[in-house]
Design a protein around this motif. Sequence first.
Motif, PDB file in Angstrom:
ATOM      1  N   PRO A 353       0.802  -1.239   0.000  1.00 49.75           N
ATOM      2  CA  PRO A 353       0.000   0.000   0.000  1.00 49.75           C
ATOM      3  C   PRO A 353       0.824   1.273   0.000  1.00 49.75           C
ATOM      4  O   PRO A 353       0.291   2.357  -0.232  1.00 49.75           O
ATOM      5  N   GLY A 354       2.112   1.164   0.295  1.00 49.22           N
ATOM      6  CA  GLY A 354       2.952   2.360   0.314  1.00 49.22           C
ATOM      7  C   GLY A 354       2.828   3.148   1.608  1.00 49.22           C
ATOM      8  O   GLY A 354       2.186   2.719   2.570  1.00 49.22           O
ATOM      9  N   VAL A 355       3.450   4.315   1.633  1.00 46.33           N
ATOM     10  CA  VAL A 355       3.465   5.195   2.801  1.00 46.33           C
ATOM     11  C   VAL A 355       2.962   6.566   2.370  1.00 46.33           C
ATOM     12  O   VAL A 355       3.403   7.093   1.340  1.00 46.33           O
ATOM     13  N   PRO A 356       2.015   7.160   3.115  1.00 47.26           N
ATOM     14  CA  PRO A 356       1.525   8.502   2.744  1.00 47.26           C
ATOM     15  C   PRO A 356       2.677   9.507   2.672  1.00 47.26           C
ATOM     16  O   PRO A 356       3.692   9.386   3.366  1.00 47.26           O
ATOM     17  N   ALA A 357       2.492  10.517   1.843  1.00 46.49           N
ATOM     18  CA  ALA A 357       3.556  11.506   1.622  1.00 46.49           C
ATOM     19  C   ALA A 357       3.958  12.204   2.906  1.00 46.49           C
ATOM     20  O   ALA A 357       5.143  12.486   3.131  1.00 46.49           O
ATOM     21  N   ALA A 399       6.347   4.042  -5.915  1.00 48.26           N
ATOM     22  CA  ALA A 399       6.871   3.300  -7.056  1.00 48.26           C
ATOM     23  C   ALA A 399       5.915   3.407  -8.234  1.00 48.26           C
ATOM     24  O   ALA A 399       4.692   3.539  -8.062  1.00 48.26           O
ATOM     25  N   SER A 400       6.463   3.356  -9.412  1.00 49.56           N
ATOM     26  CA  SER A 400       5.641   3.386 -10.619  1.00 49.56           C
ATOM     27  C   SER A 400       4.787   2.130 -10.688  1.00 49.56           C
ATOM     28  O   SER A 400       5.295   1.015 -10.575  1.00 49.56           O
ATOM     29  N   GLY A 401       3.515   2.300 -10.834  1.00 49.71           N
ATOM     30  CA  GLY A 401       2.613   1.152 -10.879  1.00 49.71           C
ATOM     31  C   GLY A 401       2.111   0.731  -9.522  1.00 49.71           C
ATOM     32  O   GLY A 401       1.413  -0.285  -9.413  1.00 49.71           O
ATOM     33  N   GLY A 402       2.441   1.462  -8.464  1.00 49.81           N
ATOM     34  CA  GLY A 402       1.979   1.140  -7.118  1.00 49.81           C
ATOM     35  C   GLY A 402       3.076   0.560  -6.260  1.00 49.81           C
ATOM     36  O   GLY A 402       4.070   0.007  -6.747  1.00 49.81           O
ATOM     37  N   GLY A 403       2.922   0.690  -4.978  1.00 41.43           N
ATOM     38  CA  GLY A 403       3.937   0.205  -4.047  1.00 41.43           C
ATOM     39  C   GLY A 403       4.863   1.321  -3.582  1.00 41.43           C
ATOM     40  O   GLY A 403       4.656   2.508  -3.872  1.00 41.43           O
ATOM     41  N   LEU A 404       5.911   0.907  -2.902  1.00 43.24           N
ATOM     42  CA  LEU A 404       6.850   1.856  -2.303  1.00 43.24           C
ATOM     43  C   LEU A 404       8.255   1.563  -2.793  1.00 43.24           C
ATOM     44  O   LEU A 404       8.680   0.395  -2.880  1.00 43.24           O
ATOM     45  N   LEU A 405       8.996   2.627  -3.103  1.00 43.40           N
ATOM     46  CA  LEU A 405      10.380   2.515  -3.526  1.00 43.40           C
ATOM     47  C   LEU A 405      11.266   3.138  -2.453  1.00 43.40           C
ATOM     48  O   LEU A 405      11.163   4.337  -2.176  1.00 43.40           O
ATOM     49  N   ALA A 406      12.121   2.303  -1.842  1.00 39.49           N
ATOM     50  CA  ALA A 406      13.075   2.775  -0.842  1.00 39.49           C
ATOM     51  C   ALA A 406      14.464   2.759  -1.462  1.00 39.49           C
ATOM     52  O   ALA A 406      14.885   1.744  -2.022  1.00 39.49           O
ATOM     53  N   GLU A 407      15.184   3.885  -1.345  1.00 40.68           N
ATOM     54  CA  GLU A 407      16.493   4.006  -1.996  1.00 40.68           C
ATOM     55  C   GLU A 407      17.559   4.387  -0.990  1.00 40.68           C
ATOM     56  O   GLU A 407      17.333   5.249  -0.110  1.00 40.68           O
ATOM     57  N   LEU A 408      18.704   3.755  -1.128  1.00 40.74           N
ATOM     58  CA  LEU A 408      19.912   4.125  -0.398  1.00 40.74           C
ATOM     59  C   LEU A 408      20.909   4.634  -1.422  1.00 40.74           C
ATOM     60  O   LEU A 408      21.393   3.859  -2.272  1.00 40.74           O
TER      61      LEU A 408
END
Length: 416
Positions: A353-357, A399-408
């Motif tokens: 579901p991701g994380v709200p902004a 993330a593109s298409g739904g979900g969450l993108l975590a980057e280091l």
Amino acid sequence: MRPSPAVARLYRVRWATTLLFAATTALCLLVLSVLAVRTDARSRTNDLDNDVSRRADGLARTLYYDAGVLNLNALAEDDLALSAERLAVIQAPAPGRPRIRHSPTARAALPDQAGLDDIWKQVEHDQETVFVATEADGREIQWAASPVWDGDRIGAAVLVGADPAQSQAAHNRLVRRLTLGCAALVLAAAAIGHLLSGRAMRPALRGLEQQEQFLAEAAHELRTPLATLRLVVESGSTSATRAPAALDEAVRLIDRLGRLVTGLLARARVEAGTQKIELTLLRLDQLTEQTVEELPDSTGVTVTTEPTIVNGDPELLAQAVRNLVENALRHGGGTPVDVSVTPGRIAVRDHGPGVPAEDRKRVFERSVTGSDSKGTGTGLAIVRWVAELHNGTARLSPASGGGLLAELLLPPHTSS
């Protein structure tokens, strides 16, 4: 959030220090104020006595007897007489009670007959200037009486009086100013003491905070491998045929626990300032692949890498990668997790579901209360801390298409 008992004790010590500082300042100011008030009172009394005594003595020397008659002509031109607040010349026949012979001052402002009798007795007894306080006009007046000799006896006396009310009013103003000033200084001292004690306790509070963070992070890092180790041991103990495989898995998990403990200790020492981070050249893609393989539940994780070399601490970077992947597995709703490594970047994407902004920055804040449904806690906080140690950043984005993108994001190594 309610502070821990140790932090609460430090706060109590801070307030106790503030009160002690204020009480000590108040005591010192009280002693100095009492000394100042007493000194001022004595000084004003002495000044008043010296003034009336000087006038009485000076005027008594200008008066004289001529053939038994007191000559008062000098009083008409003498500045001491003209500027005197209260002035009188008393004379007493022998024998007889003293009476006022000359006075430019109103009679009501002079001593009554009983007062004149007392003054005359003291002058005759001491045969020098005396000081007497009497009531006149409903107020206390300070008098100096200086004798005027007629041969070998005292024939008259010069009285010079002054009202101490004005001096007393000035003294009272000084007392009020000292009281207000001391109160202001005590409040200022309490504020300064509170500020200084707070600054002095910052290292202790920071140390307690680091200790609590370390304990929370240690529990966060060790909870999963310990639970997995328990399951492996229990599985091996129930079946003889599965024991060798369980033993191999237990050894692998123990090795992982050893690396975790080493990394935790290194991180604690770095945060405490007793050890500096040691950066070495390493293959970020290989480190990521190895870290994901060691996860107990990595079947749903896909890893795509490119050869990437960075300057970093392998244990700390492994912890950061592990936390990113475990966070995606825990909060991705059971969806597949994609891990990609490109030069200077590790990206972990889930399809949850991701994380709200409004929460994407908050989830990187440290917390010792565990994790909630939005993923806050120590895991992502460790990721950001590791990134900052390596002059990098950590961020979350949809993330593109739904979900969450975590980057280091880490600065890539450039060959010189």
